[in-house]
Design a protein around this motif. Structure first.
Motif, PDB file in Angstrom:
ATOM      1  N   ARG A   1      19.887  48.638  64.128  1.00 52.65           N
ATOM      2  CA  ARG A   1      18.583  49.262  63.693  1.00 52.65           C
ATOM      3  C   ARG A   1      18.924  49.287  61.592  1.00 52.65           C
ATOM      4  N   GLU A   2      20.154  49.876  61.203  1.00 51.62           N
ATOM      5  CA  GLU A   2      20.381  50.251  59.667  1.00 51.62           C
ATOM      6  C   GLU A   2      20.434  48.169  58.686  1.00 51.62           C
ATOM      7  N   ASN A   3      20.632  47.201  60.244  1.00 50.65           N
ATOM      8  CA  ASN A   3      20.729  46.619  59.209  1.00 50.65           C
ATOM      9  C   ASN A   3      19.127  45.172  59.010  1.00 50.65           C
ATOM     10  N   ASP A   4      18.640  45.874  59.061  1.00 51.82           N
ATOM     11  CA  ASP A   4      17.257  46.123  60.104  1.00 51.82           C
ATOM     12  C   ASP A   4      16.308  44.845  61.271  1.00 51.82           C
ATOM     13  N   ALA A   5      17.712  44.916  61.656  1.00 58.64           N
ATOM     14  CA  ALA A   5      17.382  43.660  62.703  1.00 58.64           C
ATOM     15  C   ALA A   5      15.788  42.902  63.485  1.00 58.64           C
ATOM     16  N   CYS A   6      15.113  42.248  63.973  1.00 57.37           N
ATOM     17  CA  CYS A   6      14.333  41.578  64.955  1.00 57.37           C
ATOM     18  C   CYS A   6      14.649  43.316  65.872  1.00 57.37           C
ATOM     19  N   PHE A   7      14.780  43.920  66.599  1.00 55.08           N
ATOM     20  CA  PHE A   7      14.535  44.357  67.379  1.00 55.08           C
ATOM     21  C   PHE A   7      13.725  44.900  68.796  1.00 55.08           C
ATOM     22  N   ILE A   8      13.847  44.469  69.784  1.00 51.34           N
ATOM     23  CA  ILE A   8      12.553  44.362  70.747  1.00 51.34           C
ATOM     24  C   ILE A   8      12.774  45.557  71.663  1.00 51.34           C
ATOM     25  N   SER A   9      12.254  46.721  71.839  1.00 53.58           N
ATOM     26  CA  SER A   9      12.985  47.496  73.505  1.00 53.58           C
ATOM     27  C   SER A   9      12.655  46.888  74.902  1.00 53.58           C
ATOM     28  N   ILE A  10      13.259  46.601  75.659  1.00 53.66           N
ATOM     29  CA  ILE A  10      12.719  46.594  76.869  1.00 53.66           C
ATOM     30  C   ILE A  10      12.772  46.666  77.727  1.00 53.66           C
ATOM     31  N   ASP A  11      11.427  47.788  78.763  1.00 59.86           N
ATOM     32  CA  ASP A  11      12.164  48.231  80.233  1.00 59.86           C
ATOM     33  C   ASP A  11      12.291  48.107  80.888  1.00 59.86           C
ATOM     34  N   GLY A  12      13.840  48.273  81.389  1.00 62.00           N
ATOM     35  CA  GLY A  12      14.000  46.646  82.741  1.00 62.00           C
ATOM     36  C   GLY A  12      14.424  47.847  83.698  1.00 62.00           C
ATOM     37  N   PHE A  13      12.979  48.591  84.096  1.00 60.45           N
ATOM     38  CA  PHE A  13      13.097  48.722  85.258  1.00 60.45           C
ATOM     39  C   PHE A  13      11.552  48.179  85.835  1.00 60.45           C
TER      40      PHE A  13
ATOM     41  N   ASP B   1      26.758  37.672  62.664  1.00 61.24           N
ATOM     42  CA  ASP B   1      26.409  38.016  61.099  1.00 61.24           C
ATOM     43  C   ASP B   1      26.783  37.257  60.488  1.00 61.24           C
ATOM     44  N   LYS B   2      27.914  37.195  60.410  1.00 59.36           N
ATOM     45  CA  LYS B   2      29.153  36.358  59.745  1.00 59.36           C
ATOM     46  C   LYS B   2      28.436  34.405  60.173  1.00 59.36           C
ATOM     47  N   ILE B   3      28.748  34.332  61.614  1.00 61.95           N
ATOM     48  CA  ILE B   3      28.542  33.148  61.837  1.00 61.95           C
ATOM     49  C   ILE B   3      27.138  32.611  61.773  1.00 61.95           C
ATOM     50  N   PHE B   4      26.073  32.923  62.084  1.00 61.29           N
ATOM     51  CA  PHE B   4      24.599  33.522  61.502  1.00 61.29           C
ATOM     52  C   PHE B   4      24.484  32.987  60.442  1.00 61.29           C
ATOM     53  N   LYS B   5      25.241  33.367  59.119  1.00 57.78           N
ATOM     54  CA  LYS B   5      25.288  33.135  57.956  1.00 57.78           C
ATOM     55  C   LYS B   5      25.331  31.052  57.714  1.00 57.78           C
ATOM     56  N   GLU B   6      26.735  30.971  57.821  1.00 61.64           N
ATOM     57  CA  GLU B   6      27.314  30.279  58.211  1.00 61.64           C
ATOM     58  C   GLU B   6      26.720  28.787  59.302  1.00 61.64           C
ATOM     59  N   LEU B   7      26.355  29.193  60.041  1.00 58.87           N
ATOM     60  CA  LEU B   7      25.234  28.272  60.410  1.00 58.87           C
ATOM     61  C   LEU B   7      24.278  28.119  60.279  1.00 58.87           C
ATOM     62  N   ASN B   8      23.941  28.684  58.998  1.00 56.95           N
ATOM     63  CA  ASN B   8      22.385  28.667  58.997  1.00 56.95           C
ATOM     64  C   ASN B   8      21.191  28.772  59.812  1.00 56.95           C
ATOM     65  N   ILE B   9      21.772  29.965  60.984  1.00 54.27           N
ATOM     66  CA  ILE B   9      20.998  30.416  61.497  1.00 54.27           C
ATOM     67  C   ILE B   9      20.016  31.697  61.070  1.00 54.27           C
ATOM     68  N   LYS B  10      18.630  31.752  61.490  1.00 54.84           N
ATOM     69  CA  LYS B  10      18.308  32.672  59.814  1.00 54.84           C
ATOM     70  C   LYS B  10      17.360  34.362  61.089  1.00 54.84           C
ATOM     71  N   GLU B  11      16.166  32.898  62.046  1.00 55.77           N
ATOM     72  CA  GLU B  11      15.627  34.035  62.822  1.00 55.77           C
ATOM     73  C   GLU B  11      16.340  34.667  64.224  1.00 55.77           C
ATOM     74  N   VAL B  12      16.190  35.808  64.099  1.00 55.58           N
ATOM     75  CA  VAL B  12      17.322  36.115  65.161  1.00 55.58           C
ATOM     76  C   VAL B  12      16.481  37.656  66.388  1.00 55.58           C
ATOM     77  N   ILE B  13      16.468  37.156  67.612  1.00 56.59           N
ATOM     78  CA  ILE B  13      15.235  38.424  67.894  1.00 56.59           C
ATOM     79  C   ILE B  13      16.384  38.523  69.347  1.00 56.59           C
ATOM     80  N   ILE B  14      16.441  40.235  68.769  1.00 57.37           N
ATOM     81  CA  ILE B  14      17.340  41.056  69.978  1.00 57.37           C
ATOM     82  C   ILE B  14      16.650  41.749  70.956  1.00 57.37           C
ATOM     83  N   LEU B  15      16.767  41.550  71.959  1.00 56.54           N
ATOM     84  CA  LEU B  15      15.678  42.379  73.284  1.00 56.54           C
ATOM     85  C   LEU B  15      16.705  43.267  73.532  1.00 56.54           C
ATOM     86  N   ASP B  16      16.333  44.325  73.717  1.00 60.44           N
ATOM     87  CA  ASP B  16      17.262  45.936  73.895  1.00 60.44           C
ATOM     88  C   ASP B  16      16.876  45.306  75.601  1.00 60.44           C
TER      89      ASP B  16
END
Ligand code: AMP
Length: 219
Positions: free
Chosen positions: A187-199, A97-112
Protein backbone atom coordinates in the motif's frame (compact mmCIF):
# COMPACT_ATOMS: atom_id res chain seq x y z
CA UNK A 1 -0.20 -10.61 -17.36
CA UNK A 2 1.73 -10.63 -14.08
CA UNK A 3 -0.34 -11.64 -11.09
CA UNK A 4 0.55 -12.10 -7.44
CA UNK A 5 -1.99 -14.04 -5.38
CA UNK A 6 -1.71 -12.87 -1.83
CA UNK A 7 -3.60 -13.94 1.29
CA UNK A 8 -3.73 -16.44 4.15
CA UNK A 9 -3.42 -20.20 3.64
CA UNK A 10 -6.71 -21.77 2.58
CA UNK A 11 -8.18 -18.59 1.12
CA UNK A 12 -8.43 -20.14 -2.35
CA UNK A 13 -5.25 -18.83 -3.97
CA UNK A 14 -4.12 -22.21 -5.32
CA UNK A 15 -7.56 -23.09 -6.70
CA UNK A 16 -7.99 -19.77 -8.45
CA UNK A 17 -4.38 -19.76 -9.66
CA UNK A 18 -4.94 -23.07 -11.45
CA UNK A 19 -8.09 -21.75 -13.15
CA UNK A 20 -6.51 -18.41 -14.14
CA UNK A 21 -3.37 -20.14 -15.36
CA UNK A 22 -5.45 -22.16 -17.86
CA UNK A 23 -7.58 -19.20 -18.83
CA UNK A 24 -4.68 -16.85 -19.58
CA UNK A 25 -2.22 -19.57 -20.59
CA UNK A 26 0.47 -18.38 -18.22
CA UNK A 27 2.31 -20.55 -15.67
CA UNK A 28 1.16 -21.00 -12.09
CA UNK A 29 4.23 -20.49 -9.93
CA UNK A 30 3.45 -21.90 -6.48
CA UNK A 31 6.38 -21.75 -4.08
CA UNK A 32 4.57 -24.25 -1.81
CA UNK A 33 4.22 -26.74 -4.71
CA UNK A 34 7.90 -26.28 -5.60
CA UNK A 35 8.93 -26.99 -2.03
CA UNK A 36 6.63 -30.04 -1.78
CA UNK A 37 8.16 -31.38 -5.01
CA UNK A 38 11.65 -30.86 -3.57
CA UNK A 39 10.61 -32.71 -0.40
CA UNK A 40 9.13 -35.59 -2.43
CA UNK A 41 12.32 -35.83 -4.53
CA UNK A 42 14.49 -35.58 -1.42
CA UNK A 43 16.66 -32.87 -2.94
CA UNK A 44 18.98 -30.76 -0.81
CA UNK A 45 16.32 -28.03 -0.72
CA UNK A 46 13.67 -30.58 0.18
CA UNK A 47 15.73 -31.89 3.12
CA UNK A 48 16.11 -28.34 4.45
CA UNK A 49 12.46 -27.39 3.92
CA UNK A 50 10.71 -30.54 5.20
CA UNK A 51 10.72 -29.96 8.95
CA UNK A 52 10.17 -26.20 8.56
CA UNK A 53 7.05 -26.83 6.48
CA UNK A 54 5.77 -29.54 8.79
CA UNK A 55 5.91 -27.12 11.70
CA UNK A 56 4.07 -24.37 9.82
CA UNK A 57 7.06 -22.00 9.76
CA UNK A 58 8.55 -20.16 6.79
CA UNK A 59 11.52 -21.35 4.77
CA UNK A 60 14.34 -18.73 5.01
CA UNK A 61 14.03 -15.70 2.74
CA UNK A 62 17.36 -16.13 0.94
CA UNK A 63 16.42 -19.63 -0.21
CA UNK A 64 12.95 -18.57 -1.38
CA UNK A 65 14.20 -15.44 -3.14
CA UNK A 66 16.78 -17.49 -5.06
CA UNK A 67 14.15 -19.98 -6.23
CA UNK A 68 11.71 -17.29 -7.35
CA UNK A 69 14.41 -15.30 -9.12
CA UNK A 70 15.49 -18.35 -11.13
CA UNK A 71 11.91 -19.22 -12.01
CA UNK A 72 10.81 -15.74 -13.08
CA UNK A 73 13.96 -15.40 -15.19
CA UNK A 74 13.20 -18.60 -17.08
CA UNK A 75 11.60 -18.55 -20.56
CA UNK A 76 8.40 -20.15 -19.32
CA UNK A 77 7.57 -16.88 -17.52
CA UNK A 78 8.36 -14.59 -20.45
CA UNK A 79 4.68 -13.92 -21.27
CA UNK A 80 3.52 -13.60 -17.69
CA UNK A 81 2.92 -15.64 -14.58
CA UNK A 82 0.73 -16.18 -11.56
CA UNK A 83 2.79 -16.09 -8.40
CA UNK A 84 1.12 -17.96 -5.54
CA UNK A 85 2.61 -18.05 -2.03
CA UNK A 86 5.33 -15.44 -2.60
CA UNK A 87 6.11 -12.89 -1.20
CA UNK A 88 5.40 -13.94 2.38
CA UNK A 89 7.66 -11.44 4.15
CA UNK A 90 8.53 -7.78 3.58
CA UNK A 91 12.08 -8.92 2.81
CA UNK A 92 10.72 -11.14 0.01
CA UNK A 93 8.51 -8.30 -1.29
CA UNK A 94 11.50 -5.96 -1.49
CA UNK A 95 13.59 -8.60 -3.27
CA UNK A 96 10.71 -9.23 -5.69
CA UNK A 97 10.58 -5.53 -6.60
CA UNK A 98 14.27 -5.74 -7.39
CA UNK A 99 13.76 -8.85 -9.54
CA UNK A 100 10.93 -7.10 -11.43
CA UNK A 101 13.22 -4.13 -12.11
CA UNK A 102 16.01 -6.36 -13.36
CA UNK A 103 13.65 -8.28 -15.64
CA UNK A 104 11.86 -5.10 -16.75
CA UNK A 105 8.51 -6.37 -15.52
CA UNK A 106 6.23 -3.37 -15.05
CA UNK A 107 2.55 -4.10 -14.71
CA UNK A 108 1.95 -6.33 -11.74
CA UNK A 109 -1.45 -6.87 -10.15
CA UNK A 110 -1.82 -8.18 -6.61
CA UNK A 111 -5.00 -10.08 -5.81
CA UNK A 112 -5.49 -9.92 -2.07
CA UNK A 113 -7.65 -12.84 -0.88
CA UNK A 114 -9.49 -12.37 2.42
CA UNK A 115 -11.15 -15.05 4.48
CA UNK A 116 -12.35 -15.40 8.06
CA UNK A 117 -10.03 -17.43 10.34
CA UNK A 118 -12.53 -20.15 11.35
CA UNK A 119 -13.56 -20.64 7.72
CA UNK A 120 -9.86 -21.05 6.82
CA UNK A 121 -9.50 -23.79 9.44
CA UNK A 122 -12.69 -25.54 8.30
CA UNK A 123 -11.55 -25.48 4.68
CA UNK A 124 -7.93 -26.40 5.18
CA UNK A 125 -8.54 -29.34 7.51
CA UNK A 126 -10.92 -30.77 4.87
CA UNK A 127 -8.54 -30.16 1.99
CA UNK A 128 -7.14 -33.17 0.13
CA UNK A 129 -4.79 -33.46 -2.83
CA UNK A 130 -3.70 -36.07 -5.35
CA UNK A 131 -0.06 -37.13 -5.08
CA UNK A 132 -0.07 -38.09 -8.73
CA UNK A 133 -1.60 -35.10 -10.56
CA UNK A 134 -1.64 -32.38 -7.87
CA UNK A 135 -5.40 -31.78 -8.19
CA UNK A 136 -7.02 -30.18 -5.14
CA UNK A 137 -10.23 -31.43 -3.53
CA UNK A 138 -12.24 -30.63 -0.45
CA UNK A 139 -14.27 -33.08 1.60
CA UNK A 140 -16.78 -30.26 2.19
CA UNK A 141 -17.70 -30.21 -1.50
CA UNK A 142 -16.22 -33.27 -3.22
CA UNK A 143 -17.19 -36.90 -2.79
CA UNK A 144 -13.90 -38.76 -2.66
CA UNK A 145 -12.99 -42.44 -2.52
CA UNK A 146 -9.75 -44.28 -3.27
CA UNK A 147 -9.54 -43.11 -6.88
CA UNK A 148 -8.53 -39.61 -7.97
CA UNK A 149 -11.50 -38.08 -9.87
CA UNK A 150 -9.05 -36.05 -11.96
CA UNK A 151 -6.39 -38.53 -13.12
CA UNK A 152 -7.85 -41.91 -12.11
CA UNK A 153 -4.82 -42.91 -9.99
CA UNK A 154 -5.58 -45.26 -7.10
CA UNK A 155 -4.57 -44.57 -3.47
CA UNK A 156 -3.02 -41.18 -4.21
CA UNK A 157 -5.43 -38.90 -2.36
CA UNK A 158 -3.82 -37.53 0.78
CA UNK A 159 -3.92 -34.77 3.39
CA UNK A 160 -0.87 -32.50 3.59
CA UNK A 161 0.81 -32.76 6.99
CA UNK A 162 0.69 -28.98 7.28
CA UNK A 163 -3.11 -28.96 6.73
CA UNK A 164 -3.72 -30.68 10.09
CA UNK A 165 -5.46 -28.41 12.61
CA UNK A 166 -2.54 -27.67 14.96
CA UNK A 167 -0.26 -26.80 12.04
CA UNK A 168 -2.81 -24.63 10.22
CA UNK A 169 -3.33 -22.65 13.44
CA UNK A 170 0.44 -22.09 13.56
CA UNK A 171 0.49 -21.11 9.87
CA UNK A 172 -2.21 -18.50 10.47
CA UNK A 173 -0.18 -17.10 13.37
CA UNK A 174 2.92 -16.92 11.14
CA UNK A 175 0.80 -15.28 8.41
CA UNK A 176 -0.38 -12.55 10.78
CA UNK A 177 3.10 -11.87 12.13
CA UNK A 178 5.30 -12.14 9.03
CA UNK A 179 3.06 -11.90 5.98
CA UNK A 180 0.40 -9.30 6.86
CA UNK A 181 3.04 -6.50 7.00
CA UNK A 182 3.57 -7.13 3.26
CA UNK A 183 0.13 -5.55 2.64
CA UNK A 184 1.23 -2.36 4.31
CA UNK A 185 4.44 -2.40 2.27
CA UNK A 186 2.49 -2.67 -0.99
CA UNK A 187 0.00 0.00 0.00
CA UNK A 188 2.84 2.39 0.86
CA UNK A 189 4.47 1.62 -2.47
CA UNK A 190 1.34 2.26 -4.56
CA UNK A 191 1.06 -1.24 -5.89
CA UNK A 192 -2.01 -2.27 -7.87
CA UNK A 193 -3.86 -4.08 -5.10
CA UNK A 194 -7.28 -5.70 -5.61
CA UNK A 195 -9.26 -7.13 -2.70
CA UNK A 196 -10.98 -10.46 -3.26
CA UNK A 197 -13.55 -11.93 -0.91
CA UNK A 198 -12.45 -15.58 -0.56
CA UNK A 199 -15.84 -16.68 0.78
CA UNK A 200 -18.20 -18.29 -1.73
CA UNK A 201 -18.38 -20.61 -4.71
CA UNK A 202 -15.21 -21.18 -6.74
CA UNK A 203 -16.85 -20.15 -10.07
CA UNK A 204 -18.33 -17.01 -8.58
CA UNK A 205 -14.95 -15.93 -7.16
CA UNK A 206 -13.30 -16.54 -10.55
CA UNK A 207 -15.98 -14.36 -12.15
CA UNK A 208 -15.34 -11.56 -9.66
CA UNK A 209 -11.60 -11.76 -10.31
CA UNK A 210 -12.08 -11.59 -14.07
CA UNK A 211 -14.39 -8.58 -13.75
CA UNK A 212 -11.98 -6.77 -11.46
CA UNK A 213 -9.06 -7.52 -13.79
CA UNK A 214 -10.96 -6.02 -16.73
CA UNK A 215 -11.51 -2.87 -14.69
CA UNK A 216 -7.79 -2.36 -14.10
CA UNK A 217 -7.14 -2.85 -17.83
CA UNK A 218 -3.57 -4.03 -17.79
CA UNK A 219 -3.90 -7.07 -20.05
P1 AMP B 1 1.69 -23.07 0.63
O1 AMP B 1 1.39 -24.28 -0.17
O2 AMP B 1 1.86 -21.83 -0.21
O3 AMP B 1 0.71 -22.84 1.75
O4 AMP B 1 3.12 -23.31 1.33
C1 AMP B 1 3.35 -24.40 2.17
C2 AMP B 1 4.55 -24.13 3.06
O5 AMP B 1 5.72 -23.93 2.25
C3 AMP B 1 4.47 -22.87 3.91
O6 AMP B 1 3.73 -23.09 5.11
C4 AMP B 1 5.94 -22.58 4.15
O7 AMP B 1 6.48 -23.45 5.13
C5 AMP B 1 6.56 -22.94 2.81
N1 AMP B 1 6.58 -21.76 1.90
C6 AMP B 1 5.89 -21.62 0.74
N2 AMP B 1 6.13 -20.43 0.18
C7 AMP B 1 6.99 -19.79 1.01
C8 AMP B 1 7.61 -18.50 1.00
N3 AMP B 1 7.38 -17.61 0.02
N4 AMP B 1 8.44 -18.20 2.03
C9 AMP B 1 8.69 -19.07 3.02
N5 AMP B 1 8.13 -20.30 3.10
C10 AMP B 1 7.29 -20.65 2.10
Amino acid sequence: MHLILFGPPGAGKGTQAKILSQKFNIPHISTGDMLREAVANQTELGMKAKSIMESGQLVPDDIMIGIVKDTLSSTKCKDGFILDGFPRTVEQAKALDKIFKELNIKEVIILDFNLDEEEIIRRVTNRRSCKNCGALFNLLYDKLDDICPNCGAKGTIYQRDDDKEDVIRKRIEVYKKSTLPVKKYYRENDACFISIDGFGEIEQITQTILEKLTQVKVH
